[in-house]
Write an enzyme that holds these catalytic residues in place. Structure first.
Site, PDB file in Angstrom:
ATOM      1  N   ASP A 327     -16.435  -5.625 -10.648  1.00  0.00           N
ATOM      2  CA  ASP A 327     -16.377  -7.082 -10.564  1.00  0.00           C
ATOM      3  C   ASP A 327     -15.142  -7.458  -9.747  1.00  0.00           C
ATOM      4  OD1 ASP A 327     -16.890  -9.802 -10.973  1.00  0.00           O
ATOM      5  OD2 ASP A 327     -17.433  -9.506 -13.070  1.00  0.00           O
ATOM      6  N   GLU A 532     -17.153 -19.027 -16.170  1.00  0.00           N
ATOM      7  CA  GLU A 532     -16.378 -17.917 -16.729  1.00  0.00           C
ATOM      8  C   GLU A 532     -15.365 -18.379 -17.781  1.00  0.00           C
ATOM      9  OE1 GLU A 532     -15.407 -14.740 -14.009  1.00  0.00           O
ATOM     10  OE2 GLU A 532     -16.727 -15.569 -12.482  1.00  0.00           O
TER      11      GLU A 532
END
Length: 685
Positions: A327, A532
């Site tokens: 990521d 997020e």
């Protein structure tokens, strides 16, 4: 000196003599020229589109230096991707972060121009290996202004419609490829077990089997592999109209304690497989090209450095032959503070099974450190070769060597009417009717010919709010951020010409006292956009005094409340004054038309809750099958305007069920995945 008599014939072309004479003069006057330069050289095997993929991979890998191999493992942000960097370092991939675009409101052609520029630089390298450009197209091609923005995954999970989601994947792929991009970081196949998690709207459901079902979007994004396809081997259909998909975030990202993003999932291995790993088995069966590692930890061990789960389970036991990508700054975040011991983190991540690193900025540090780790034997060359082999395999399968540039004939497909109608259909099917009237008096469908309607709420006339995070920018924002139809606009377009629609975002008591003649009110409230960690929430309340707006309006006027949110929120305190209640999730650019289609009765409600709607946050986490299960509305609940309740039992399908091993959906194979046979199974919907 004796003269040598020669025949003139020896200097005449014939029987190869002339060629020999030419070679004599060539080597006499130009001795440095080799014989190879005088003959036609066959193109290398890796450039032969008819050669087997694995032969092409092996041939290209054998020609690469260590620096070229390490360059292929690099993914950098577009802001740093100069022609010199791409060419000199043989960079393998470029991406843009959620807030990185060629220019504000960039057109699809501008995106294609930028990416073709990157590709030209990559093709000018010694070996001419194309890059692939990656983007977070997670609900349509959402970074591009004017693209079709579909409902977020939680809304698609509410549809339970595999055919629909496959068509959405195909439409999304077309819009992505139109801009020259061959790779999307989607789908997210997390199983969100706590709505306090800021990424819960990226999850299709709290139920593993619903997530497995909706993972079929991969077939739309990549195309359907043949029935004899080898499980775990990547697949992308030819023709340049599909994209490489990415199953993320492996694994357990939706199960973190307290719903805290990037935190720790506590579970034994059996539970981890049952709840969180199962969707990846299906993704691999469908030929998913890449898998992204999760920021999170499993029982305290960071996923980015977990060799057991990345290599032994994913690559060996599950036979995954695509590549694993980190990521964003995932290697940095192995430590706290991030990057504090980068070289050791990098060593652990690569040895654990990370193949490509989304760096995205400090690429020189990555290259220097990984080169040193290899030359000193701390990272085996065999591990580098394995990583690069996987990356090259996907590049060949995706057809990048044959079609590296944007197909400009597709540009007109971005945001086209057909795709917007598909998004409108998705909105209709995602809406969940939670309440309809009091004392057996239905409020819905609404009367299109009502004389006067009040529309209220902060989310009624705001494209940004109805699309949510990951729309044009990473966090999303307020206002007319892209092309679409607001809920207010949809209402105005649906009612009769004689109906007066009054919009007041936050009507107070004084306004309502002066306006007593409304037939009914539509109150649209919800959450603000987020993505997020910024979306992590401990209270899950309505934003911008949405609760007060409900109480003020609904106490005076019969009202329909529409909740625009990425997850269930606290609504129980207002239920007594609410006449009708609809969960609209984050419906995207076509929300106005899709919602109006249903609330005015042109279509019935079809959506079912993809996750439990709690009463109070102190109940969380609470999922179907838990001993303390006492929801406001259970998983699978949804009414129709005919008042028939559709709390369709999923006890046999739920990931929490002790009998789940007997469920049809736990026996998915490739033919059933492709042919859609699970649609008739007993497990979901």
């Amino acid at each position: 000196m004796k003269k040598i008599k020669t025949s003139k014939r020896a200097f005449l072309p014939g029987h190869g003599d002339g060629h020999c004479l030419s070679l004599f003069f060539l080597f006499f006057f130009f001795p440095s020229v080799s014989i190879a330069a005088t003959t036609t050289t066959a193109p290398p095997l890796y450039k032969d589109p008819n050669a087997p993929v694995e032969s092409r991979v092996s041939d290209l890998l054998s020609r690469m230096s260590l620096s070229e191999k390490i360059g292929q493992m690099v993914q950098i942000d577009r802001s740093l991707a100069s022609p010199d960097v791409l060419r000199d370092l043989a960079i393998g991939s470029v991406l843009n972060g959620g807030d990185s675009a060629p220019a504000p409101d960039s057109t699809p052609a501008m995106w294609a121009d930028m990416i073709d520029g990157f590709q030209k630089a990559a093709l000018s390298t010694r070996l001419g290996i194309p890059i692939f450009y990656g983007i977070d197209a997670v609900h349509g091609h959402n970074n591009v202004f004017g693209a079709t923005v579909f409902p977020h995954n939680i809304g698609l999970g509410a549809t339970g419609d595999v055919n629909l989601i496959t068509r959405i994947g195909k439409a999304t792929a077309l819009e992505i490829r139109a801009t020259g991009i061959p790779y999307t970081f989607a789908p997210c196949i997390a199983v969100c077990r706590d709505p306090r998690w800021g990424r819960c709207y990226e999850s299709y459901s709290e139920d593993t089997n619903i997530v497995r079902r909706m993972a079929k979007i991969i077939l739309g994004l990549q195309g359907a592999p043949p029935l004899n396809h080898t499980e775990g081997y990547p697949f992308v259909a030819g023709g340049g109209r599909r994209v490489m998909a990415c199953a993320k975030h492996y694994t357990g990202d939706g199960g973190t304690k307290g719903g805290v993003n990037e935190y720790n999932t506590v579970a034994n291995y059996t539970e981890l497989v049952k709840v969180h790993i199962q969707p990846y088995r299906d993704a691999l069966a469908m030929g998913v090209s890449t898998v992204m590692a999760s920021y999170s930890s499993w029982n305290g061990a960071k996923m980015h450095t977990n060799p057991f789960l990345l290599t032994r389970v994913l690559k060996e036991e599950m036979s995954f032959q695509g590549f694993v990508i980190s990521d964003w700054e995932g290697v940095d975040r192995v430590t706290s503070p991030p990057g504090s011991n980068y070289k050791d983190s990098l060593k652990a991540a690569i040895n654990a099974g990370i193949d490509m690193v989304m760096i995205p900025f400090k690429y020189q540090r990555f290259i220097t450190d990984l080169t040193d780790l290899v030359t000193t034997g701390q990272v085996p060359v065999s591990r580098i070769d394995d990583a690069v082999r996987r990356i090259l395999r996907v590049k060949f399968i995706a057809g990048l060597f044959e079609q590296p540039m944007a197909n400009r004939s597709l540009l007109g497909l971005v945001g086209q009417k057909r795709h917007r109608e598909l998004a409108r259909e998705a909105v209709r099917k995602s809406l969940v009717l939670l309440k309809n009237g009091k004392d057996k008096q239905m409020m819905l469908p609404l009367d299109k010919k009502a004389p006067r309607i009040l529309v209220a709420g902060t989310h009624a006339h705001n494209i940004g709010y109805q699309c949510g995070g990951w729309t044009v920018t990473w966090q999303g924002s307020s206002g007319n951020i892209t092309i679409g139809t607001t809920i207010l606009e949809g209402i105005k377009n649906a009612v009769s010409k004689q109906t007066q629609v009054i919009f007041e975002e936050k009507p107070d008591k004084q306004f309502l006292d002066k306006n007593k003649d409304f037939s009914y009110a539509i109150v649209v409230v919800g959450e603000l956009p987020y993505a997020e960690t910024s979306g992590d929430s401990k209270d899950l309340t309505l934003a911008l005094d949405g609760g007060e707006t409900i109480k003020t309006v609904c106490a005076e006027i019969k009202c329909l409340v529409i909740i625009v949110s990425g997850r269930p929120v606290v609504i129980e305190p207002y239920m007594d004054v609410i006449e009708a209640l609809v969960a609209a999730w984050l419906p995207g650019s076509e929300a106005g038309k899709g919602i109006a289609d249903v609330i005015f009765g042109d279509y019935d409600f079809q959506g079912r809750l993809p996750r439990t709607w709690f009463r109070r946050v102190d109940q969380l986490p609470m999922n179907f099958g838990d001993p303390h299960y006492n929801p406001l509305y259970p998983l699978g609940f949804g009414l129709e305007m005919k008042l028939s309740s559709h709390t369709r039992a999923r006890i046999s399908s739920s990931s929490s069920s002790s009998s789940s091993s007997e469920s049809f959906c736990h026996q998915l194979d490739l033919p059933s995945l492709i042919n859609g046979l699970v649609d008739s199974g007993e497990c979901v919907y």
